[in-house]
Design an enzyme around this catalytic site. Structure first.
Site, short mmCIF file in Angstrom:
data_model
loop_
_atom_site.label_atom_id
_atom_site.label_comp_id
_atom_site.label_asym_id
_atom_site.label_seq_id
_atom_site.Cartn_x
_atom_site.Cartn_y
_atom_site.Cartn_z
CD GLU A 1 2.87 -0.65 -2.33
OE1 GLU A 1 3.98 -0.66 -1.80
OE2 GLU A 1 2.61 -1.31 -3.35
CG ASP A 2 6.87 -2.49 1.30
OD1 ASP A 2 6.10 -2.78 0.36
OD2 ASP A 2 8.07 -2.82 1.32
CG ASP B 1 3.26 -4.32 -1.78
OD1 ASP B 1 3.42 -4.66 -2.96
OD2 ASP B 1 4.20 -4.26 -0.96
CG LEU B 2 3.20 -10.92 -1.36
CD1 LEU B 2 2.19 -11.53 -0.40
CD2 LEU B 2 3.39 -11.84 -2.57
CG ASP B 3 8.80 -7.96 -0.78
OD1 ASP B 3 9.05 -8.35 0.37
OD2 ASP B 3 9.66 -7.48 -1.55
CB SER C 1 1.77 -8.19 -5.32
OG SER C 1 3.09 -8.64 -5.50
CB ALA C 2 5.41 -5.63 -8.63
CE LYS D 1 13.35 -3.58 1.25
NZ LYS D 1 13.45 -3.13 2.63
CE LYS E 1 2.34 -2.41 -6.54
NZ LYS E 1 2.65 -3.15 -5.30
CB THR F 1 9.27 -12.12 -0.28
OG1 THR F 1 8.32 -11.08 -0.43
CG2 THR F 1 8.56 -13.42 -0.04
P1 B16 Z 1 8.87 -11.31 -8.82
P2 B16 Z 1 5.47 -6.36 -4.13
C1 B16 Z 1 7.65 -6.92 -5.54
O1 B16 Z 1 6.62 -7.35 -4.71
C2 B16 Z 1 8.96 -6.89 -4.76
O2 B16 Z 1 8.92 -5.88 -3.76
C3 B16 Z 1 10.09 -6.60 -5.70
O3 B16 Z 1 11.32 -6.59 -5.00
C4 B16 Z 1 10.11 -7.67 -6.81
O4 B16 Z 1 11.14 -7.42 -7.73
C5 B16 Z 1 8.75 -7.65 -7.51
O5 B16 Z 1 7.72 -7.89 -6.58
C6 B16 Z 1 8.66 -8.70 -8.60
O6 B16 Z 1 8.69 -9.95 -8.00
O7 B16 Z 1 10.28 -11.38 -9.27
O8 B16 Z 1 8.49 -12.36 -7.81
O9 B16 Z 1 7.90 -11.26 -9.98
O10 B16 Z 1 6.15 -5.48 -3.12
O11 B16 Z 1 4.89 -5.59 -5.31
O12 B16 Z 1 4.50 -7.32 -3.53
MG MG Z 2 6.15 -4.14 -1.32
#
Ligand code: B16
Ligand code: MG
Length: 210
Positions: free
Chosen positions: A170-171, A10-12, A115-116, A46, A146, A18
């Protein structure tokens, strides 16, 4: 863990923080709509997709908007978010993240993003770790957010591996559930209290660096 052939990150919250920039942008939007948005409330966003995040925010503010207006608000939030992360550099990588990726590379483990975020590619490039990924599955490549396992199943498929050979990092609770639903071993980044469904929990990737 012994059988890890693929690692899906996962990224964030796992590789980079971020979340604080997402929070600032959502807070700015909430304020413009006339209500406040606390850091505690932000926990609910999150790992959640942009579309769902806005729905949750509007529910918290007790506000209803039609789909056209929602898409305008999402765009506004994303523009602010992009301004906040514009100057992001390698310094913002979470502790041990790059070292662990390099360690896995050396061990011959295949690496994917799961990542999302729809901004994932530009973030990975800013962090100077884009080249370390064999596969990138992000918010532009999945239809089901997810805890649906789609993102991780696509990552395994992209790596040419079966789910049981992959480990997810994953966090977020929704992400841990997605990893388990994909039939993968899940390492939670956080605490056992926050991520009770993870197979193992560490505070950060730095704990796994040899
Ligand atoms: P974006 P992850 C997620 O990243 C974030 O945790 C979440 O807060 C955010 O809304 C989502 O990505 C979408 O991000 O607006 O940049 O498309 O944790 O899945 O890496
Ligand atoms: Mg995350």
């Amino acid at each position: 863990m012994e059988t890890m052939k693929g690692a899906i990150f996962d990224l964030d919250g796992v590789l980079v923080d971020t979340a604080k920039y997402h929070y600032l942008a959502w807070k700015k939007l909430a304020n413009q709509l006339g209500f406040d948005f606390t850091e505690e409330e932000n926990e609910q966003l999150k790992g959640v997709s942009r579309v769902r995040s806005l729905e949750i925010l509007l529910e918290l503010g007790g506000i209803e908007k039609d789909e056209l207006e929602q898409s305008r608000l999402r765009e506004m939030k994303n523009d602010w978010y992009l301004t906040f992360i514009k100057d992001m550099t390698e310094d913002e990588l979470l502790k041990g993240a790059k070292e662990y990726l390099l360690q896995l590379k050396k061990e011959g483990v295949k690496i994917s993003l799961g990542s999302a975020s729809k901004n994932a590619v530009s973030i990975l490039k800013s962090l100077n770790i884009y080249e370390l990924f064999d596969v990138i599955i992000d918010g532009t490549k999945v239809t089901n957010a997810k805890p649906d396992p789609e993102v991780f199943l696509k990552a395994a498929q992209g790596l040419g591996l079966s789910p049981e050979d992959c480990i997810v990092f994953e966090d977020a609770q929704a992400g841990v559930q997605a990893g388990k639903a994909a039939g993968m071993y899940v390492i939670g980044i956080g605490t056992k209290e926050n991520l009770p469904e993870a197979d193992k929990v560490v505070a950060g990737l730095y704990e796994l660096v040899k």
